[in-house]
Design a protein around this motif. Structure first.
Motif, PDB file in Angstrom:
ATOM      1  N   HIS A 114       0.843  -0.919   0.406  1.00 47.36           N
ATOM      2  CA  HIS A 114      -0.013   0.287   0.426  1.00 47.36           C
ATOM      3  C   HIS A 114       1.231   1.437   0.114  1.00 47.36           C
ATOM      4  O   HIS A 114       1.353   2.145   0.975  1.00 47.36           O
ATOM      5  N   TYR A 123      -1.607   4.492  -5.824  1.00 56.15           N
ATOM      6  CA  TYR A 123      -1.583   3.668  -4.834  1.00 56.15           C
ATOM      7  C   TYR A 123      -0.608   2.473  -5.657  1.00 56.15           C
ATOM      8  O   TYR A 123      -1.233   2.162  -6.801  1.00 56.15           O
ATOM      9  N   HIS A 140      -5.926  -5.897  -6.934  1.00 57.26           N
ATOM     10  CA  HIS A 140      -6.660  -5.369  -5.846  1.00 57.26           C
ATOM     11  C   HIS A 140      -7.449  -5.710  -4.521  1.00 57.26           C
ATOM     12  O   HIS A 140      -8.329  -7.403  -5.002  1.00 57.26           O
ATOM     13  N   ARG A 143      -9.819  -1.888  -0.315  1.00 59.41           N
ATOM     14  CA  ARG A 143      -9.642  -0.286   0.308  1.00 59.41           C
ATOM     15  C   ARG A 143      -9.436   0.182   2.057  1.00 59.41           C
ATOM     16  O   ARG A 143     -10.804  -0.667   2.426  1.00 59.41           O
ATOM     17  N   ASP A 241      -9.622   5.940   2.325  1.00 54.65           N
ATOM     18  CA  ASP A 241      -9.658   5.041   0.984  1.00 54.65           C
ATOM     19  C   ASP A 241      -8.356   4.076   0.861  1.00 54.65           C
ATOM     20  O   ASP A 241      -7.804   4.052  -0.522  1.00 54.65           O
ATOM     21  N   CYS A 243      -5.402   2.343  -0.819  1.00 50.73           N
ATOM     22  CA  CYS A 243      -5.538   0.906  -1.370  1.00 50.73           C
ATOM     23  C   CYS A 243      -4.373  -0.334  -1.129  1.00 50.73           C
ATOM     24  O   CYS A 243      -3.031   0.079  -1.450  1.00 50.73           O
ATOM     25  N   ASP A 245      -2.769  -3.706  -2.333  1.00 50.88           N
ATOM     26  CA  ASP A 245      -3.168  -4.768  -3.191  1.00 50.88           C
ATOM     27  C   ASP A 245      -1.800  -5.877  -3.296  1.00 50.88           C
ATOM     28  O   ASP A 245      -1.203  -6.166  -2.541  1.00 50.88           O
ATOM     29  N   ARG A 289      -5.747  -4.218 -11.700  1.00 52.83           N
ATOM     30  CA  ARG A 289      -5.380  -3.234 -11.585  1.00 52.83           C
ATOM     31  C   ARG A 289      -3.859  -2.488 -13.106  1.00 52.83           C
ATOM     32  O   ARG A 289      -4.189  -1.651 -13.046  1.00 52.83           O
TER      33      ARG A 289
END
Length: 292
Positions: A114, A123, A140, A143, A241, A243, A245, A289
């Motif tokens: 992150h 991000y 992803h 969040r 929020d 992100c 991943d 993503r």
């Protein structure tokens, strides 16, 4: 007698035919699989064997398969899902930056991160493009909500990071290179502060749960952490929020460990767990993503 499944520092040094000092250096650099039990270093033999195999050079072929390890950022929901899904991936939560390094060096199958790029505000993708190349996929996960963890009821009346700096309050810090440390630096800059403006607690910690414990026991006055670990602590939201991943090589996306994790993550148990913890948005879980 069968070989032990967990090796001590002396035993792993003998097994690898190196000095104990070399083992300690590898642990400090997070370049060898290890765990800590009541402060003692132990080395899972199965993971060590897989790690050694991954280091083997193949003159006529490609690199060996990486060991079955998740490396990278600490996330309580993800680490629970890795266990419950039967993925078979061991967890080596050593920070976002170290996770990408482990993936690049063939020491892990999956890395979580992150990392907020302060220039673009994006991000993870800038860091992935800079550190990895060829056949990399970014999936992803969630969040997340991050903020200041404070004592129950917020008896010190903490309002924000500027207040923490102005009053010289002790701020719990994560390990260097972690996504939370980078996020803290960005938030301090946005508040017109430098990292030196806040007083750190006496030691750094590797996980969000450890940070929450520092605040709960009075070892720190506050710390930047996930809402998911706040429990009875007070929580002052700062980022709603963030992100998070998962990064992996394309070849590993279709393998059983990753597919087991993603299949479980789409189920009802995952949604229920996220709701109980709080601070998670799973709307786009599993979305690709980046595929580079």
């Amino acid at each position: 007698m069968q070989d032990p499944s967990l090796l001590t520092t002396a035993e792993i040094a003998a097994y690898l035919r190196v000095k104990e000092r070399t083992i300690y250096e590898m642990v400090n650099r997070q370049t060898i699989p290890f765990t800590r039990v009541t402060g003692k270093l132990l080395f899972p033999r199965r993971l060590i064997d897989a790690w050694v195999e991954a280091q083997t050079e193949h003159p006529a072929g490609g690199p060996a398969a990486p060991p079955p390890i998740y490396a990278g950022s600490n996330d309580p929901l993800l680490e629970w899902a890795l266990r419950e899904s039967g993925s078979g991936l061991a967890v080596l939560a050593s920070g976002s930056g170290e996770g990408l390094a482990a993936l690049a060096e063939g020491q892990a199958v999956l890395a979580g991160c992150h990392l907020l790029d302060p220039e673009s505000g994006e991000y993870n993708l800038p860091a992935v493009r800079a550190r990895l190349s060829g056949g990399i996929v970014v999936i992803h996960w969630a969040r997340r909500e991050q903020g200041l963890l404070v004592a129950p009821g917020n008896p010190l009346g903490i309002t924000d990071l500027s207040d923490v700096a102005a009053r010289g309050l002790r701020l719990a810090r994560r390990t260097a290179g972690s996504g939370s440390e980078r996020l803290l630096d960005v938030l301090l800059t946005r508040a017109g502060l430098t990292p030196m403006a806040v007083q750190p607690a006496a030691r750094r910690v590797a996980t969000h749960a450890d940070l929450a414990t520092m605040v709960a026991t009075g070892e720190a006055d506050c710390g930047l952490g996930l809402k998911a670990v706040a429990g009875p602590l007070g929580f002052l939201p700062l980022i709603a929020d963030e992100c998070f991943d998962l990064v992996l090589r394309r070849r590993d996306y279709f393998e059983a460990p990753v597919q087991a994790l993603l299949r479980f993550a789409r189920g009802p148990d995952m949604a229920a767990r996220a709701a109980r913890l709080g601070g998670y948005d799973l709307t786009d879980l599993g979305a690709v993503r980046w595929n580079g």
